[in-house]
Structure formats: structure tokens, C-alpha cells
Motif scaffolding. Sequence first.
Motif, PDB file in Angstrom:
ATOM      1  N   ARG A  34      -4.280   8.199   4.900  1.00  0.00           N
ATOM      2  CA  ARG A  34      -3.646   7.192   5.729  1.00  0.00           C
ATOM      3  C   ARG A  34      -4.365   7.209   7.060  1.00  0.00           C
ATOM      4  O   ARG A  34      -4.618   8.283   7.617  1.00  0.00           O
ATOM      5  N   ILE A  50       2.295   3.935   1.133  1.00  0.00           N
ATOM      6  CA  ILE A  50       3.534   3.278   1.559  1.00  0.00           C
ATOM      7  C   ILE A  50       3.283   1.771   1.473  1.00  0.00           C
ATOM      8  O   ILE A  50       2.263   1.278   1.943  1.00  0.00           O
ATOM      9  N   ARG A  84       9.499   3.588   3.229  1.00  0.00           N
ATOM     10  CA  ARG A  84       9.153   4.773   4.021  1.00  0.00           C
ATOM     11  C   ARG A  84       9.723   6.090   3.483  1.00  0.00           C
ATOM     12  O   ARG A  84       9.305   7.144   3.915  1.00  0.00           O
ATOM     13  N   ASP A  85      10.700   6.042   2.553  1.00  0.00           N
ATOM     14  CA  ASP A  85      11.152   7.266   1.886  1.00  0.00           C
ATOM     15  C   ASP A  85      10.486   7.399   0.514  1.00  0.00           C
ATOM     16  O   ASP A  85      11.050   7.980  -0.419  1.00  0.00           O
ATOM     17  N   ALA A  86       9.285   6.882   0.384  1.00  0.00           N
ATOM     18  CA  ALA A  86       8.587   6.796  -0.902  1.00  0.00           C
ATOM     19  C   ALA A  86       8.482   8.129  -1.621  1.00  0.00           C
ATOM     20  O   ALA A  86       8.411   9.185  -0.995  1.00  0.00           O
ATOM     21  N   TYR A 107       2.660  14.097   4.188  1.00  0.00           N
ATOM     22  CA  TYR A 107       2.714  13.299   2.952  1.00  0.00           C
ATOM     23  C   TYR A 107       2.008  14.033   1.802  1.00  0.00           C
ATOM     24  O   TYR A 107       2.385  13.882   0.645  1.00  0.00           O
ATOM     25  N   SER A 144       5.804  10.320  -3.148  1.00  0.00           N
ATOM     26  CA  SER A 144       4.446  10.331  -2.605  1.00  0.00           C
ATOM     27  C   SER A 144       3.372  10.109  -3.665  1.00  0.00           C
ATOM     28  O   SER A 144       2.222   9.871  -3.334  1.00  0.00           O
ATOM     29  N   THR A 168      -0.760  -3.724  -2.114  1.00  0.00           N
ATOM     30  CA  THR A 168       0.005  -3.029  -1.077  1.00  0.00           C
ATOM     31  C   THR A 168       0.467  -4.025  -0.033  1.00  0.00           C
ATOM     32  O   THR A 168      -0.338  -4.836   0.458  1.00  0.00           O
ATOM     33  N   SER A 189       0.917  -3.695   6.633  1.00  0.00           N
ATOM     34  CA  SER A 189       1.824  -2.976   7.535  1.00  0.00           C
ATOM     35  C   SER A 189       2.714  -3.934   8.327  1.00  0.00           C
ATOM     36  O   SER A 189       3.869  -3.627   8.594  1.00  0.00           O
ATOM     37  N   PRO A 196       7.581  12.196   2.723  1.00  0.00           N
ATOM     38  CA  PRO A 196       7.180  10.866   3.178  1.00  0.00           C
ATOM     39  C   PRO A 196       7.505  10.654   4.657  1.00  0.00           C
ATOM     40  O   PRO A 196       8.220  11.473   5.249  1.00  0.00           O
ATOM     41  N   THR A 255      13.835   4.348  -0.728  1.00  0.00           N
ATOM     42  CA  THR A 255      12.669   4.832  -1.467  1.00  0.00           C
ATOM     43  C   THR A 255      11.813   3.657  -1.908  1.00  0.00           C
ATOM     44  O   THR A 255      10.599   3.672  -1.752  1.00  0.00           O
TER      45      THR A 255
END
Lengths: 325, 80, 291
Positions: free
Chosen positions: C57, A249, A265-267, A23, A269, A278, A281, A28, A214
Amino acid sequence: MHIKVIKPGLATSVQDAGRNGYYHLGIPPSGALDQYSFRAANLLLGNAETAAVLECTLLGPQLQFNVACQIAICGATMQPRINGQPQPAHQVLSIATGDTLDFLPAAAGMRAYLAVSGGIDLAEVLGSRSTYALGSLGGYQGRRLQAGDMLTLGAAPSTAAPVGRSLPTALQRSLPSKTTVRVLPGLYAHRLRPESATRFYQEQWSVSSESDRTGYRLKGGTPLQFQPREAPFGAGADPSNIVDAGYPIGSIQVPAGKEPIILLRDAVSGGGYAMIATVISADLDVVAQLQPNQGITFAAVDMQQALQARQHYQADLQQLRQALG
Amino acid sequence: MSEHLIHATLPGTFYRRPSPDAAPYVAEGSQVEAATVIGCIEVMKQFNEITAEHSGRLLSFLLEDGDAVEAGQVVAKVVS
Amino acid sequence: MSIRYTFGGDEFLFAEVSESMSLPACFTSMAITGQLRQLQIPGIMEICPANASFQLRFDPDILPAEQLLQQLQQLEQSLADSPQILDTRLVEIPVWYNDPWTREVGARFRQRHQDPQATDLEYAARVNGFASVEAFIAAHCGAPWFVSMVGFVAGLPFLYQMVERQQQLQVPKYLSPRTATPRQTIGHGGCFACIYSVEGAGGYQMFGITPAPIYDPAQSQPYLADSMVLFRPGDIVRFKPIQQQQYEEAIQAVADGSFQLDIFPVRFSLPEFLANPQAYQQSLPGTHHAH
């Protein structure tokens, strides 16, 4: 011994658990956006839990199997058909050589996961078979599937899963047309005016049609106002700007205060927009199953609640493994 | 004479014209064939055409240019 | 200078070293993240330095959030007085300024620009008080740049020029982003230059193009043999103007997979640089010393 892509569908790509450790170079994690459903489909087949699958978005592909195998489909409701005959999802299906698989458009949810026995066999790139299309990396030639592509299967599990085995209803995720997503406020939330910080959590937002892997762009809420300030050197003139920084993410940024964007997950960065919260998760899968124009409301939680939700999510995965192991 | 409802298969944004400054694909009241493109739905920056599916007269649109559309929603009516 | 720590959900810890950009802030970010990388603390999955901040992370099941935060604060203290020296490298990047591709794309998106009548270079020269495009280009390639962050998309470097703040070139981004930018465009937004690693959307002003691939999953060039991404935070870049003929020769070498870049090892001292930026950056190695 392969699967031929007759029609690619709207946005079908090879995905797995994703790649970590790159990352900081702008690469990503990628990977299945709904990790729960992706793992459920593999576990049904007796595959390794993180074997590569096809992530099918809204409009699934049409595939011709030149190999006998087993398949399972979890996630969004996209009626699968073998040679035109409707088949159940969340269940082990048997495919004979020459069979054609296709799907009806998604009736609920955004992404279905098609697992094949043995997984999609491709070379790993940076430790993963996931597709990162923006960087032409991983997956099938670094891109979404196209008509004419040929996919090969990995070695099938030593014990084939019994055809007809299904995912218990209690372990299937619901696919609501609107949902509340839990977020941890922070990052640059202090730069919002207090009334905007409060209103953000009171309004319902709707998913915009350009949302993709993205990020999810949201519309329909009141524009947010940032505190007036003298721009720090290098930050840019708009009060929503910051000196370009890394983006978590799941982080939510609001360029010019107008349309919040949740990075998936295709962010990208990093960049120069203030992030205000945020998505925890445990709720990232849920975001990725929302269709365009569906509703999303945010609920602020604290770290302890985020970690509890994380434990629940892991317990659910553990249940999956026990039920299907 | 029978009336046919044309449904959207995808959610997204409905457009009656191929680009903002182009003429509409079809006008209300015009004759259409089954393969005539009557609009498109934008989703994930991709444009997916909608065809009339029946030949006849396009009676009316139930959505405006730029409206949000859900999968299964009626887009237009055709009489044949 | 004390770092502001804040969590990005249950898996990210974000650390803002400074609200404004500066080389010392960037150096602090790199020192801490560099040390963290060496420590190999179980549970840390990503270590991402950025311009004036960094993020990590982590897996909270292995490394609880509070414990990570404490470790970082201790690290911040312990590094406060450490020597600000970086063993890095200087990479020379050939640039065809005012090339036909970025000019063509710039012309296509004029309605998104602050000054539709001027080119990106003319606009940048004017807002920075230069009499001509040539004088602006001379300033752009006249002093090296520090890679203060890699990201946005795969392998894209953000570059901060190693000059005093009043000499920093500053240009606003386009009013609204373009949907296209040629791969390997030299861009500029705010105080940062960048090199677009892939073709795609972009809002930075476009000044030129380099023939050198900087991101290539196929790793076709010798200098990409170890990594598909050329740049690391902390690299120093000097732009070297080239013309059409050199550009075309370079493109041929790229096609053959034999393109070479001039890369020099550098021991960079922040205090020495800050004491006299002009003299220090001229003391850096490079092919301009060869003649």
C-alpha cells in the motif's frame, strides 16, 4: 465526567483515521468508513481532525451525557434529538450535564459520525483508537458499544467552537439512493470471460443486507464467468479461486462468479478469490453510505482519472479545513 | 374501525418467521397486541423484530418472506 | 520467472510471483518484501508478503505509482541471483489432534461437508490415500511447515508443508463455510494448513486444536511480549502431538500467563532444502533431538 450508553444502536463503534502498518499481520486499517464526514464533524468542533468519534450505523445509540460538552453530527441523515427535541445535523450543538441524545433511524445514508469536543478518550492500540471487532482490538474493549458502557472525553479544544456554527451546504455530501462508483480494473480481471468483464460495468447491482464494515456484498447482476483453466497447484478447483493472496482495501472479488464483494476498512487481509477491480480511494466513502437494497453501478477509470479524483477529494477536504479552521 | 400501517424502520431483508423452518410469527387475519412480533428485518447479520404497534386484527402483509425492504416501507396493515 | 504487477486502485500495487504455489515463489515474495522493509522507502505504508504474491500500500502523493513500479522492477532484477537464505526460527506448536471441540463443531456442520458420514480427519485421510487417521496425523506432524502468509484475519498463519509436491497433503475446503470454528483450530484447505487465530467463520477442514494463543491483544503469554501476533512469514512450524492431559496442563499455564513455546533459531537455505527435502528438514533443530 462521562457519556453513558443507554441503548447501543444497531452497530455503533469508536473510530478514527485508522491504523497503518499491520496489514501484513492480518490487521486491517479500520477507521471511519466515511472519512470525509468523520473529519467534518471533528473540524466543526475545533477538534483535531482525526479525534476519535462514534460511527453510528442505521439506528443510532441513545446516550446520556454526565458531562457538559459540544457535539456535531455529520454523514447519514439520522435526526438527532436532545431530550427528545429535534436538532440540526452538521452543526455545533451544546450538551448540558444530564442531557440525553438519541437519533431517529437513518432516512438517508448508512453511517452518521458523532463527534464530541475533545474526542472519545481511549488508549490507542497500534497507533489508533479505531475498533477492529473481528480481532477484538482497539476502540472500546475491542467491540461495538453495549448498553452500560461509559465513554470518557479527551481534553476539549482550547477555543470552543461557537454553538450553532454549521457546515455550509456546499460542503455537505449528498446521500443518493443509487450511485456510480469508480473502479480501476486489474488484479485478476484478465481471468474473466470478456463478455462478463464488459457486462459487470453495464448492470446495476444492489447492496445485500448482510453488508458490514468488512465488506459490501452485491446482488442482482448476472453471475460472472471466469475463463476455464487447469487449476494451478494450490489455487483450488473453482475458476474464481487463486492461490491465497493479499486483498487491497476496496478490491472487488466474486466468489464462484456469483455475488461481488467490495472489501472495506475492516477487510479480511487476504484469501483465495480472484479480485477483478478496486474502488478508487476517492469513492470508498460513497460505498459505505449505501443502505441495503440500494443500487450501485461501476464505472471503469484509468490510473490518471483515479489520481484526478483523489486530488478533487483532497481539495474538498482542504476546503473543509479552510471553512472551519 | 381504523386501519393502521406498520412501517419498517430499517432497510434490509424482511422475514415473516424467526427461522427458515419455523412457523410464521403471525398469520394474516389473526388478533395481535401492540407488542406482538409480526416479523423481523435482517441487516448486517442482525435480526430486528417488528411489532404490531396497535392491538387489533392483522389484515394483511404487503411483503413476502425474504423480500427486500426499505426504511419507511409499509410492512403490514392492522385494523382496530 | 517474471513477476506480474498490477494496481489495486490508486493505493495498492499487487505483484503475482507465480499463479501456482511453490516454496521458491514464496521465497521470492519474501526476499523482495524483506528488502523493501529495510529500504524504508518514503510513501510505502504497508508491505504484505503472501503465498506466491505480495502487495504494497502506498501514498501516490508521496511516491508516484510509476516510480514505485520502476523501483520494484529494479529490485526484482537485483535480487534474481541473490543467495536464497533466510534467517528465521522454528516454532513448535503442540496440537491435540482429534480433540472434542473441533469434533463437536465438525459434527454440527456435517451438512456443509463433502462427506457427511465421515469426520474431517477420516475424510482427509481417505482423499490423501492413507489407510488410517493415525497415518494421516503422522504425515501431518511428520514434516515441518513454512509460514507462507499471515492474514485473512489478525495473526492467522497459512502453512505450506516442507515436503515434495507429490507428498503435499491436499484437502478441499467445506462445500460452504461454517459459521463457527473454535479459536486455535488446526485447519486445512487446498494445500495449506492454518491455525485459526480467532473464533469465527471458516471453511477449512478441522484436524485438532492447540492450547497456544497465537494472537492476543492483551499479550498475556511471555512469547507474545513483543508482539500480539506470534507468526511472521518465513517462520517454520513443527506440530507436536499432545494428549488430553498435556493439553489441560498447557491451558492452565495459558490461564496463568506463563505458557512457554519451544522456539529455535534457524538459518534456512532454500537450495539445500530443495536438493533433499527429507534430509534437510530432519536436520532442523527441535525438541525431538533432545532425547
